[in-house]
Scaffold this active site. Structure first.
Site, PDB file in Angstrom:
ATOM      1  N   TRP A  50     -16.227  13.242 -11.155  1.00 55.03           N
ATOM      2  CA  TRP A  50     -15.071  12.982 -10.090  1.00 55.03           C
ATOM      3  C   TRP A  50     -14.545  14.254  -9.640  1.00 55.03           C
ATOM      4  O   TRP A  50     -13.901  14.082  -8.477  1.00 55.03           O
ATOM      5  CB  TRP A  50     -14.157  11.952 -10.694  1.00 55.03           C
ATOM      6  N   GLU A  62       0.772  -1.223  -0.006  1.00 57.22           N
ATOM      7  CA  GLU A  62       0.004  -0.026  -0.184  1.00 57.22           C
ATOM      8  C   GLU A  62       0.840   1.164  -0.044  1.00 57.22           C
ATOM      9  O   GLU A  62       0.738   2.287  -0.743  1.00 57.22           O
ATOM     10  CB  GLU A  62      -1.076   0.089   1.094  1.00 57.22           C
ATOM     11  N   TRP A  98       1.653   1.818  -3.321  1.00 55.01           N
ATOM     12  CA  TRP A  98       0.606   2.534  -4.197  1.00 55.01           C
ATOM     13  C   TRP A  98       0.780   4.141  -4.146  1.00 55.01           C
ATOM     14  O   TRP A  98       0.741   4.957  -5.100  1.00 55.01           O
ATOM     15  CB  TRP A  98      -0.804   2.234  -3.662  1.00 55.01           C
ATOM     16  N   TRP A 128     -20.807  14.328 -17.411  1.00 54.12           N
ATOM     17  CA  TRP A 128     -21.204  14.282 -16.281  1.00 54.12           C
ATOM     18  C   TRP A 128     -22.570  15.136 -15.787  1.00 54.12           C
ATOM     19  O   TRP A 128     -22.548  16.126 -16.484  1.00 54.12           O
ATOM     20  CB  TRP A 128     -20.161  14.604 -14.964  1.00 54.12           C
ATOM     21  N   TRP A 157      -9.606   9.218  -6.883  1.00 50.62           N
ATOM     22  CA  TRP A 157     -10.924   9.444  -7.654  1.00 50.62           C
ATOM     23  C   TRP A 157     -10.984   8.867  -9.174  1.00 50.62           C
ATOM     24  O   TRP A 157     -12.118   8.518  -9.568  1.00 50.62           O
ATOM     25  CB  TRP A 157     -10.946  10.791  -7.508  1.00 50.62           C
ATOM     26  N   ASN A 188     -10.163   3.460   3.832  1.00 49.47           N
ATOM     27  CA  ASN A 188     -10.049   3.265   2.363  1.00 49.47           C
ATOM     28  C   ASN A 188     -11.072   2.521   1.759  1.00 49.47           C
ATOM     29  O   ASN A 188     -11.606   2.844   0.704  1.00 49.47           O
ATOM     30  CB  ASN A 188      -8.771   2.329   2.314  1.00 49.47           C
TER      31      ASN A 188
END
Ligand SMILES: Cc1cc2nc3c(=O)[nH]c(=O)nc-3n(C[C@H](O)[C@H](O)[C@H](O)COP(=O)(O)OP(=O)(O)OC[C@H]3O[C@@H](n4cnc5c(N)ncnc54)[C@H](O)[C@@H]3O)c2cc1C
Length: 476
Positions: free
Chosen positions: A368, A281, A284, A312, A391, A350
């Site tokens: 987003w 993680e 990431w 959107w 996002w 998360n």
């Protein structure tokens, strides 16, 4: 030689690459500085929680620096414009001969740093910058075709190889204490611009690098081994909650990785499932930072993959639904619990960050960017690279993103990751007394609870899913 050490997102004295180098190079003491730019931060959507937390950490940093005989000076400027002049004036006033800082990777920060470097060069002063925010410097790892990585798994494999080959720098010790202070510390202002200094829940997020290290220590000791099993359940305190400290640099990723390695007999990619998964993680975070550097468009509110940046919804109904989402009043208990956790604590687990982001972008077909901004404004750990990465992953526009047809069902998410509803009950007080499985779909069981304050779902998930699939298919 007297360095001016410019602190930015690295508010610590231990394992601070530029500070350690500045203190080692100094022969006539070190002066430190931090630049407060409230208007710029607003432009970057930083909210009260992050800035309140930052301010409290600066107070701690100033004290820690005093312990090393280094005075922290403060420059206040609305925006980054002109910071180069202020820094140069300060350097001259204190007879500093070089500027030291750790790199930041965002577009405006890099442009500012280029202006600062040019101004110092014109004045005949040197500038030394360092990679510090990641274990492996962003941009260092490239694919076989000499391109930046856009998929996480091969990036992680390369990261492992790089680290195991001994190429990554190790955490450094405390910066060398200077023989004497060469200036007096400025006080930290009571308020930064119009940011609320009390924001960011000081009771939950204690400031300072000592606290960050203690938090890391107790996570490693008590929860790391179980991390893989516990990390997806928001009712469990199963993750490190170090993200706010990593975001402002009160702790370094090297300190994190090395603590996990110590607990895993020095093994990075084999051994205990908990440590291996937790380190992945942290990787990431490194992945998203190299994306930010290689694809600066993601700093400019642009999609990484414009193909899925669909039209959107922006009408009045969408705005009302967005407001309901922000307040945690969508009628979907897991979404509402998560948004209320964010609003009340400045942090969100998360698993539910993904769930609420999916809900906004897929069920509500809302941009987003609206969600990204709201998160930035509310999170204590607001961090452009991670937030944008999360996002765009959820919206299907990102690198290595969830494919558009993988749409989370908020009810199944709720059943799977909060099976007994403990998380929902903690944050959605209207549902506190709802028992059993009804907690996941309270609208079906109205007779079970008399409280009508809790809203009905603002949208039917099955219909919303079809609408989303259609919208993505048509547009893509
Ligand atoms: C929509 C969305 C928005 C997000 N916004 C942010 C943000 O603004 N700031 C932020 O730090 N993280 C963000 N994340 C990533 C992740 O949710 C948080 O880092 C994590 O929940 C923080 O909790 P922790 O410190 O207990 O993490 P742990 O599980 O203990 O992980 C350790 C560290 O690894 C890093 N990390 C963990 N998961 C991720 C991930 N998915 N992506 C990148 N880094 C990760 C973080 O620095 C974290 O502190 C976001 C994720 C999503 C889906």
């Amino acid at each position: 030689m007297r360095p001016l050490m410019w602190f930015r997102a690295d508010l610590r004295t231990r394992d601070n690459t530029a500070l350690v180098a500045a203190c080692a190079a100094a022969s006539k003491g070190v002066v430190a500085v931090f630049t407060i730019c409230p208007e710029q931060w607003r432009e970057h959507d930083w909210g009260d929680p992050r800035v309140g937390f930052l301010r409290r950490n600066l107070l701690e940093l100033s004290k820690a620096l005093e312990g090393r005989n280094i005075a922290l000076k403060i420059i206040e400027r609305d925006t980054f414009d002109g910071v180069e002049t202020d820094l140069l004036d300060l350097a001259k006033e204190h007879h500093c001969t070089a500027l030291f800082f750790n790199e930041e990777y965002e577009v405006n920060e890099r442009a500012r740093d280029a202006r600062v470097a040019a101004a110092f060069a014109r004045a005949g002063l040197s500038v030394r910058s360092f990679h510090d925010q990641c274990v492996v410097p962003p941009g260092e790892l490239r694919t076989q075709e000499d391109k930046p990585y856009t998929v996480y798994s091969p990036f992680k494999r390369k990261w492992y190889a790089y680290y195991n080959d001994g190429n990554a720098p190790k955490a450094q010790s405390l910066a060398k204490k200077q023989p004497e202070m060469v200036s007096t510390p400025d006080g930290i202002p009571d308020q930064f611009g119009n940011y609320d200094p009390q924001a960011g829940r000081p009771d939950l997020w204690k400031a300072g690098e000592d606290h960050a290290r203690a938090r890391l220590g107790s996570f490693i000791e008590d929860r790391l081994a179980q991390y893989k099993e516990d990390r997806d359940f928001p009712a469990i305190n199963g993750t490190s909650t170090l993200s706010p400290y990593l975001a402002i640099g009160a702790i370094s990723p090297r300190q994190c990785i090395e603590a996990a390695l110590d607990a895993n007999h020095g093994k990075l990619d084999t051994g205990g499932k908990g440590p291996v998964h937790w380190m992945s993680e942290v990787i990431w975070r490194e992945f998203y930072r190299q994306i930010l550097l290689a694809f600066p468009r993601v700093c400019r509110h642009q999609a990484f993959n414009p193909k899925y940046d669909i039209k959107w919804r922006t009408d009045k109904k969408a705005k009302d639904e967005f407001a309901a989402w922000c307040e945690g009043k969508t009628g979907y208990p897991i979404v509402d619990a998560a948004m209320r956790q964010l609003n009340q604590t400045g942090w969100m687990h998360n698993r539910v960050r993904m769930a609420v982001a999916m809900f906004l972008t897929k069920d509500l077909l809302i941009d987003w960017r609206w969600g990204e901004r709201y998160f930035m404004e509310q999170l204590v750990d607001a961090d452009l690279a991670n937030n944008n990465g999360g996002w765009q992953w959820s919206a299907a526009t990102g690198t290595d993103a969830a494919p558009y047809f993988r749409i989370f069902n908020p009810i199944s998410q709720s059943r799977k990751f909060d099976p007994d509803g403990a998380y929902i009950r903690r944050f959605v007080e209207e549902l506190e007394s709802v028992e059993g499985d009804s907690i996941h779909e309270p609208w079906k069981h109205e007779s079970l609870f008399q409280d009508t304050r809790y809203p009905k779902p603002i949208i039917d998930h099955a219909e919303a899913r079809e609408r989303a699939l259609e919208a993505f298919k048509v547009e893509s």
